[in-house]
Design a protein around this motif. Structure first.
Motif, mmCIF file in Angstrom:
data_model
loop_
_atom_site.group_PDB
_atom_site.id
_atom_site.type_symbol
_atom_site.label_atom_id
_atom_site.label_comp_id
_atom_site.label_asym_id
_atom_site.label_seq_id
_atom_site.Cartn_x
_atom_site.Cartn_y
_atom_site.Cartn_z
ATOM 1 N N ARG A 48 -15.321 62.531 54.085
ATOM 2 C CA ARG A 48 -14.106 62.352 54.890
ATOM 3 C C ARG A 48 -14.429 61.599 56.181
ATOM 4 N NH1 ARG A 48 -9.683 65.357 57.193
ATOM 5 N NH2 ARG A 48 -8.658 63.780 58.511
ATOM 6 N N MET A 49 -15.526 61.979 56.843
ATOM 7 C CA MET A 49 -15.934 61.303 58.062
ATOM 8 C C MET A 49 -16.163 59.819 57.826
ATOM 9 S SD MET A 49 -19.011 59.872 59.220
ATOM 10 C CE MET A 49 -20.154 60.742 58.182
ATOM 11 N N ALA A 50 -16.907 59.484 56.768
ATOM 12 C CA ALA A 50 -17.229 58.088 56.487
ATOM 13 C C ALA A 50 -15.967 57.279 56.192
ATOM 14 C CB ALA A 50 -18.205 58.000 55.317
ATOM 15 N N LEU A 51 -15.030 57.864 55.475
ATOM 16 C CA LEU A 51 -13.764 57.172 55.192
ATOM 17 C C LEU A 51 -12.990 56.897 56.478
ATOM 18 C CD1 LEU A 51 -12.668 59.151 52.000
ATOM 19 C CD2 LEU A 51 -13.251 56.712 52.091
ATOM 20 N N GLU A 52 -12.997 57.851 57.387
ATOM 21 C CA GLU A 52 -12.298 57.657 58.657
ATOM 22 C C GLU A 52 -12.954 56.551 59.479
ATOM 23 O OE1 GLU A 52 -9.460 58.979 59.532
ATOM 24 O OE2 GLU A 52 -9.352 60.213 57.727
ATOM 25 N N VAL A 53 -14.280 56.467 59.433
ATOM 26 C CA VAL A 53 -14.989 55.412 60.163
ATOM 27 C C VAL A 53 -14.713 54.050 59.539
ATOM 28 C CG1 VAL A 53 -17.260 54.520 60.813
ATOM 29 C CG2 VAL A 53 -16.780 56.966 60.985
ATOM 30 N N MET A 101 -8.925 47.726 52.135
ATOM 31 C CA MET A 101 -8.319 48.647 53.095
ATOM 32 C C MET A 101 -7.309 49.565 52.413
ATOM 33 S SD MET A 101 -8.477 49.762 56.105
ATOM 34 C CE MET A 101 -9.391 48.497 57.002
ATOM 35 N N ARG A 102 -6.580 49.060 51.437
ATOM 36 C CA ARG A 102 -5.647 49.910 50.689
ATOM 37 C C ARG A 102 -6.407 51.016 49.958
ATOM 38 N NH1 ARG A 102 -2.776 45.005 49.559
ATOM 39 N NH2 ARG A 102 -3.954 44.765 47.626
ATOM 40 N N GLN A 103 -7.546 50.654 49.352
ATOM 41 C CA GLN A 103 -8.351 51.656 48.647
ATOM 42 C C GLN A 103 -8.905 52.695 49.616
ATOM 43 O OE1 GLN A 103 -10.909 48.618 46.737
ATOM 44 N NE2 GLN A 103 -10.406 49.625 44.807
ATOM 45 N N ILE A 104 -9.382 52.240 50.766
ATOM 46 C CA ILE A 104 -9.916 53.164 51.774
ATOM 47 C C ILE A 104 -8.828 54.116 52.257
ATOM 48 C CG2 ILE A 104 -10.805 53.322 54.132
ATOM 49 C CD1 ILE A 104 -12.934 52.470 52.170
ATOM 50 N N ASN A 105 -7.656 53.601 52.540
ATOM 51 C CA ASN A 105 -6.560 54.446 53.024
ATOM 52 C C ASN A 105 -6.132 55.461 51.970
ATOM 53 O OD1 ASN A 105 -6.354 53.282 55.593
ATOM 54 N ND2 ASN A 105 -4.980 51.674 54.870
ATOM 55 N N ARG A 106 -6.132 55.032 50.707
ATOM 56 C CA ARG A 106 -5.755 55.955 49.625
ATOM 57 C C ARG A 106 -6.772 57.091 49.515
ATOM 58 N NH1 ARG A 106 -7.759 56.188 44.725
ATOM 59 N NH2 ARG A 106 -8.624 54.064 44.824
ATOM 60 N N LEU A 107 -8.056 56.743 49.545
ATOM 61 C CA LEU A 107 -9.099 57.766 49.444
ATOM 62 C C LEU A 107 -9.108 58.675 50.679
ATOM 63 C CD1 LEU A 107 -11.977 55.548 48.001
ATOM 64 C CD2 LEU A 107 -10.680 57.302 46.773
ATOM 65 N N ASP A 119 -12.168 68.669 56.454
ATOM 66 C CA ASP A 119 -12.138 68.113 57.802
ATOM 67 C C ASP A 119 -13.250 67.072 57.925
ATOM 68 O OD1 ASP A 119 -10.111 69.914 58.549
ATOM 69 O OD2 ASP A 119 -11.590 71.464 59.037
ATOM 70 N N PRO A 120 -13.127 66.123 58.835
ATOM 71 C CA PRO A 120 -14.212 65.155 59.029
ATOM 72 C C PRO A 120 -15.415 65.794 59.719
ATOM 73 C CG PRO A 120 -12.435 64.747 60.591
ATOM 74 C CD PRO A 120 -11.947 65.812 59.660
ATOM 75 N N TYR A 121 -16.597 65.335 59.340
ATOM 76 C CA TYR A 121 -17.841 65.816 59.936
ATOM 77 C C TYR A 121 -18.202 64.905 61.104
ATOM 78 C CZ TYR A 121 -22.852 66.792 60.420
ATOM 79 O OH TYR A 121 -24.095 67.111 60.918
ATOM 80 N N PHE A 122 -18.246 65.467 62.304
ATOM 81 C CA PHE A 122 -18.677 64.692 63.454
ATOM 82 C C PHE A 122 -19.755 65.494 64.185
ATOM 83 C CE2 PHE A 122 -14.395 62.618 63.216
ATOM 84 C CZ PHE A 122 -14.871 61.339 62.973
ATOM 85 N N PHE A 159 -8.813 62.750 50.733
ATOM 86 C CA PHE A 159 -9.804 63.645 51.340
ATOM 87 C C PHE A 159 -9.254 64.372 52.561
ATOM 88 C CE2 PHE A 159 -12.934 62.051 48.495
ATOM 89 C CZ PHE A 159 -13.946 63.003 48.503
ATOM 90 N N MET A 160 -8.148 63.914 53.110
ATOM 91 C CA MET A 160 -7.507 64.637 54.204
ATOM 92 C C MET A 160 -7.065 66.023 53.746
ATOM 93 S SD MET A 160 -4.237 63.452 56.512
ATOM 94 C CE MET A 160 -5.020 61.869 56.821
#
Length: 269
Positions: free
Chosen positions: A173-178, A189-195, A204-207, A199-200
């Motif tokens: 999730r963290m990597a997708l958000e980055v 970008m469409r694929q990234i937003n879909r994934l 939660d994202p790992y930071f 994962f949302m």
């Protein structure tokens, strides 16, 4: 722009935020990615062993490795160091600009995340506790007496529950958000937003300032390749000070070729 080269951007005036951004990037490691100087007639850069993309508000600088003019060989080295099949890069990147390192990393990562979704999201039992109206799991006697002394209609329980909000999924999730901050093609970008949307709902994202250690086994081994790529994406959080500038329109992606080459030689030996 070539690795270890220099660049003069005529009549470019930095904003205060850009100055802070560049100064922070120079403190990334013992070997700064570059040095920069404000001149009377513009902005001057001297680059070191770091390659990739440096973005400011009004300019985008592509720093290429000195041994060739694209990034395919860099990605090949990265895949070799991490025991990832080189065929992944060739099959996935054939249709894309060899000068876009961000695009290459993002497409490889998309491929691995889609494979995770196809094989199944890993879950783990975690201990939950709650004050419920019916018994679930076992009663926490001490907490029950403290909480429900005057409310006998409830029981304080501790129970195990399967959860997807675990480190394996938080890292993805963290990597997708980055990656959503990268300058990518519309299709990617469409694929990234879909994934990222999928994962949302999973984790939660790992930071964190430390990369987690994973122990791979039968249930989560299909995550290993995605985690190796996610590591190189995670490192960009600190290249870009993502905590301070989450909504900035520009985003950089840099890799230290000296560090990568050391890993490459160690792998050969």
């Amino acid at each position: 722009m070539a690795e270890y080269g220099s660049l003069n951007i005529k009549d470019y005036v930095l904003t205060e935020k850009e100055k802070e951004y560049l100064n922070n990037m120079m403190r990334l490691s013992a070997t700064p990615p570059f040095k920069w100087y404000e001149m009377k007639n513009g902005l001057y850069f001297e680059f070191s062993s770091w390659i990739g993309v440096l973005e400011l508000e009004r300019v985008r600088i592509v720093i290429k490795p000195k041994f060739n003019r694209g990034f395919h060989d860099v990605v090949d080295m990265l895949l070799f160091c991490e025991d990832l099949p080189l065929s992944y890069e060739h099959a996935t990147m054939a249709a894309y600009d060899s000068h876009s390192l961000m695009e290459m990393i993002a497409r490889l990562f998309v491929k691995e995340v889609e494979m995770i979704l196809n094989k199944g999201i890993v879950k783990e039992y975690i201990v939950e506790e709650d004050n419920l109206t019916c018994l679930r799991g076992r009663v926490d006697i001490r907490q029950h007496l403290r909480t429900n002394f005057m409310t006998p209609t409830k029981v304080y329980c501790r129970y195990d529950e399967l959860d997807t909000n675990i480190l394996e999924n938080q890292v993805i999730r963290m990597a997708l958000e980055v990656v959503k901050h990268f300058s990518l093609t519309k299709q990617t970008m469409r694929q990234i937003n879909r994934l990222a949307d999928e994962f949302m709902m999973i984790a939660d994202p790992y930071f964190s300032y430390e990369w987690p250690n994973f122990s791979y086994h039968r249930l989560n081994q299909h995550y290993e390749k995605a985690h190796k790529l996610a590591y190189y994406i995670w490192k960009q959080i600190y290249v870009n000070q993502l905590y301070q500038f989450q909504y900035r329109s520009h985003y950089s992606y840099l890799i230290d070729m000296n560090e990568l080459f050391e890993k490459f030689v160690a792998k050969l030996l």
